[in-house]
Write an enzyme that holds these catalytic residues in place. Structure first.
Site, PDB file in Angstrom:
ATOM      1  N   ASP A  95      -1.120  13.493   0.841  1.00 57.95           N
ATOM      2  CA  ASP A  95      -0.889  12.690   0.317  1.00 57.95           C
ATOM      3  C   ASP A  95      -0.090  11.913  -0.610  1.00 57.95           C
ATOM      4  O   ASP A  95      -0.452  12.289  -1.780  1.00 57.95           O
ATOM      5  CB  ASP A  95      -1.772  11.337   0.559  1.00 57.95           C
ATOM      6  CG  ASP A  95      -1.041  10.062   0.926  1.00 57.95           C
ATOM      7  OD1 ASP A  95      -0.038   9.662   1.708  1.00 57.95           O
ATOM      8  OD2 ASP A  95      -2.423   8.872   0.735  1.00 57.95           O
ATOM      9  N   SER A  98      -0.496   8.894  -2.447  1.00 54.86           N
ATOM     10  CA  SER A  98      -1.654   8.910  -2.983  1.00 54.86           C
ATOM     11  C   SER A  98      -1.710   9.311  -4.371  1.00 54.86           C
ATOM     12  O   SER A  98      -1.360   9.810  -4.149  1.00 54.86           O
ATOM     13  CB  SER A  98      -2.593   8.483  -2.402  1.00 54.86           C
ATOM     14  OG  SER A  98      -3.241   9.120  -1.810  1.00 54.86           O
ATOM     15  N   ASN A 100      -5.296  10.582  -6.087  1.00 53.12           N
ATOM     16  CA  ASN A 100      -6.649  10.852  -5.928  1.00 53.12           C
ATOM     17  C   ASN A 100      -6.963  12.387  -5.667  1.00 53.12           C
ATOM     18  O   ASN A 100      -6.720  12.385  -3.865  1.00 53.12           O
ATOM     19  CB  ASN A 100      -8.081  10.193  -6.043  1.00 53.12           C
ATOM     20  CG  ASN A 100      -7.872   9.204  -7.269  1.00 53.12           C
ATOM     21  OD1 ASN A 100      -6.602   8.202  -7.408  1.00 53.12           O
ATOM     22  ND2 ASN A 100      -8.006   9.474  -8.081  1.00 53.12           N
ATOM     23  N   TRP A 102     -10.047  13.797  -3.086  1.00 57.49           N
ATOM     24  CA  TRP A 102     -12.203  13.029  -3.079  1.00 57.49           C
ATOM     25  C   TRP A 102     -12.586  14.451  -1.926  1.00 57.49           C
ATOM     26  O   TRP A 102     -11.040  14.154  -0.830  1.00 57.49           O
ATOM     27  CB  TRP A 102     -12.179  12.229  -2.408  1.00 57.49           C
ATOM     28  CG  TRP A 102     -11.860  11.076  -1.843  1.00 57.49           C
ATOM     29  CD1 TRP A 102     -10.165  10.000  -1.592  1.00 57.49           C
ATOM     30  CD2 TRP A 102     -12.129  10.737  -0.572  1.00 57.49           C
ATOM     31  NE1 TRP A 102      -9.677   9.876  -0.684  1.00 57.49           N
ATOM     32  CE2 TRP A 102     -10.912  10.405   0.088  1.00 57.49           C
ATOM     33  CE3 TRP A 102     -12.801  11.302   0.440  1.00 57.49           C
ATOM     34  CZ2 TRP A 102     -11.788   9.879   1.351  1.00 57.49           C
ATOM     35  CZ3 TRP A 102     -13.469  11.022   1.516  1.00 57.49           C
ATOM     36  CH2 TRP A 102     -13.081  10.019   2.299  1.00 57.49           C
ATOM     37  N   TYR A 138     -11.379   0.720   2.411  1.00 57.46           N
ATOM     38  CA  TYR A 138     -10.610   0.831   3.466  1.00 57.46           C
ATOM     39  C   TYR A 138     -10.217  -0.102   4.515  1.00 57.46           C
ATOM     40  O   TYR A 138     -11.576  -1.459   4.134  1.00 57.46           O
ATOM     41  CB  TYR A 138     -10.427   2.046   4.390  1.00 57.46           C
ATOM     42  CG  TYR A 138     -10.518   3.525   3.049  1.00 57.46           C
ATOM     43  CD1 TYR A 138      -9.141   3.608   2.450  1.00 57.46           C
ATOM     44  CD2 TYR A 138     -11.264   4.011   2.567  1.00 57.46           C
ATOM     45  CE1 TYR A 138      -9.044   4.945   1.620  1.00 57.46           C
ATOM     46  CE2 TYR A 138     -11.605   4.975   1.899  1.00 57.46           C
ATOM     47  CZ  TYR A 138     -10.645   5.958   1.206  1.00 57.46           C
ATOM     48  OH  TYR A 138     -10.142   6.486   0.785  1.00 57.46           O
ATOM     49  N   ASP A 279       6.936   9.570   1.865  1.00 64.94           N
ATOM     50  CA  ASP A 279       4.982   9.152   2.230  1.00 64.94           C
ATOM     51  C   ASP A 279       4.819   9.847   3.116  1.00 64.94           C
ATOM     52  O   ASP A 279       4.451   9.743   3.697  1.00 64.94           O
ATOM     53  CB  ASP A 279       4.762   7.935   2.452  1.00 64.94           C
ATOM     54  CG  ASP A 279       3.119   7.909   2.381  1.00 64.94           C
ATOM     55  OD1 ASP A 279       2.093   8.956   1.615  1.00 64.94           O
ATOM     56  OD2 ASP A 279       2.862   6.006   2.025  1.00 64.94           O
ATOM     57  N   THR A 282       2.113   8.320   5.355  1.00 69.73           N
ATOM     58  CA  THR A 282       2.243   7.397   6.182  1.00 69.73           C
ATOM     59  C   THR A 282       3.373   8.304   7.874  1.00 69.73           C
ATOM     60  O   THR A 282       3.986   8.600   7.744  1.00 69.73           O
ATOM     61  CB  THR A 282       3.296   6.324   5.816  1.00 69.73           C
ATOM     62  OG1 THR A 282       2.227   5.798   4.728  1.00 69.73           O
ATOM     63  CG2 THR A 282       3.949   5.625   6.570  1.00 69.73           C
TER      64      THR A 282
END
Length: 409
Positions: A95, A98, A100, A102, A138, A279, A282
């Protein structure tokens, strides 16, 4: 005979050197699509609502930014990574919106964690505890847990001492049906929760890639089920696009934000000098409200972008001009037809004054993300590319095997 043998050996050596150079400069990881995805008016509306939340950043009481997640059931691209020693494998969404990484942790008892791969820190000899708490909220749920440190590998590269999130609680039904386990953010460090260094920046600082560049080839219309293209680390592959890359400098090194010259529907000018974000997390194209209103008026669309239609051939291209070059998207890619009802895959959200170029755009244009020069490069995807071309190592190996066999005949 000896001379011929020498020439054969020299040719073979040259081929092997070339293969070595190709392998050393570019590192590839296949990306996949949800095999059951069908874009419809319902999924367009769902994706629009999730994007609204993704770009409406808030802060929780503990100071962590709220990072909104795109709809897992929509048109998302994901690939395989491993964490730990020995490797534990996960599917993650790559992505660029963003920053991070996880994945679910082994102590998570939520239903979504039970249906996905979890990380067992006790089974990794390279695991290092961090313990800092994190929480991400979220639109229809949340994840929380703590930060950990371990080796992270993908595309044949291993990042040492990468900080990532181990999720201990997942709330929300959207996580249960996700085709991937977590997220690997590829935005700039300023977007990262808790100041964590993003994975690709660590790849660069550890000297794992030849150039501080990655690129995406996304297939929005591939012929192989679950096949979505590839993420390339360390540069770009000219065989996957036509012509030269057109570059645009970033106006913000947080999101991958650049400036357009203009955006039009056919010959109707919609905007000039608007900013836009590339992005990969998206699905849609998102326009500012005023620009979306003008587009909807052209089609006689209602507030959700629907209108009556017959043939998409009658509608003009969506045209984005970047650094003096027109990038055209045919109507069949930005309009979804269901019988005699059409829906625009161009939507709007109320929280931003820039465009978001998701997979409706990125699926048509190969995109280079140049971290070092803080710029983006775009070129039309090659129409000649087939899924088999993406298994470059296997194909090249086969060609070499055939070629070497012929050399000795």
């Amino acid at each position: 005979m000896a001379g011929a043998q020498t020439r054969k050996l020299a040719l073979l050596a040259g081929i092997l050197v070339l293969v070595g150079l190709v392998g050393a400069s570019l590192h590839r990881i296949p990306v996949h699509r949800s095999p059951k995805f069908t874009r419809s008016h319902k999924t367009i509306v769902a994706e629009r609502d999730f994007i609204q939340r993704k770009y409406s950043r808030q802060y929780t009481a503990n100071g962590y930014p709220v990072e909104q997640l795109s709809n897992f059931d929509n048109f998302q691209y994901y690939g395989n990574i491993s964490i730990g020693t020995p490797s534990q494998y996960f599917l993650v969404q790559f992505d660029t919106g963003s920053a991070n990484l996880w994945v679910p942790g082994s102590s998570c008892t939520s239903t979504a964690c039970q249906d996905h791969q979890v990380f067992y820190e006790s089974q990794s000899s390279t695991y290092v505890a961090n313990g800092t708490s994190f929480s991400i909220t979220y639109g229809t749920g949340s994840v929380s847990g703590y930060l950990s440190v371990d080796y992270v590998s993908f595309a044949g590269l291993t990042v040492r001492n990468q900080t990532f999130g181990e999720v201990t609680t997942e709330q929300g039904t959207n996580f249960v049906d996700a085709y991937f386990d977590g997220i690997l953010g590829m935005g700039f460090p300023i977007l990262a929760v808790d100041g964590v260094t993003p994975t690709f920046q660590n790849m660069v600082s550890q000297g794992l890639v030849q150039s501080p560049v990655f690129s995406f080839f996304l297939r929005d219309n591939g012929s192989v089920v679950n096949y979505g293209g590839e993420l390339i680390l360390g540069g770009s592959d000219p065989s996957l696009y036509r012509g030269d890359l057109t570059y645009a400098d970033l106006v913000q090194a947080a999101y991958w934000k650049f400036q357009t010259d203009s955006i039009a529907i056919g010959s109707t000018l919609i905007s000039t000098y608007d900013a836009a974000i590339a992005d990969t997390g998206t699905s849609l194209i998102i326009a500012p409200v005023a620009e979306y209103t003008a587009i909807a008026a052209l089609f006689g669309a209602d507030s959700e972008g629907t209108f009556e239609c017959t043939s998409l051939d009658a509608y003009p291209d969506f045209v984005v001009t970047i650094s003096g070059v027109d990038f055209r998207i045919a109507a069949k890619y930005y309009i979804i037809q269901e019988n005699y009802l059409c829906s625009l895959a161009i939507q709007s959200i109320s929280s931003q004054d820039f465009w978001i170029m998701g997979d409706v755009f990125l699926g048509r244009f190969y995109t280079e993300f140049d971290v070092g020069n803080q710029r983006l490069g775009f070129a039309p995807v090659s129409a000649a590319v087939s899924p088999r071309q993406l298994a470059l190592g296997q194909i090249l190996g086969l060609v070499l095997a055939c070629g070497v066999w012929k050399l000795w005949q």
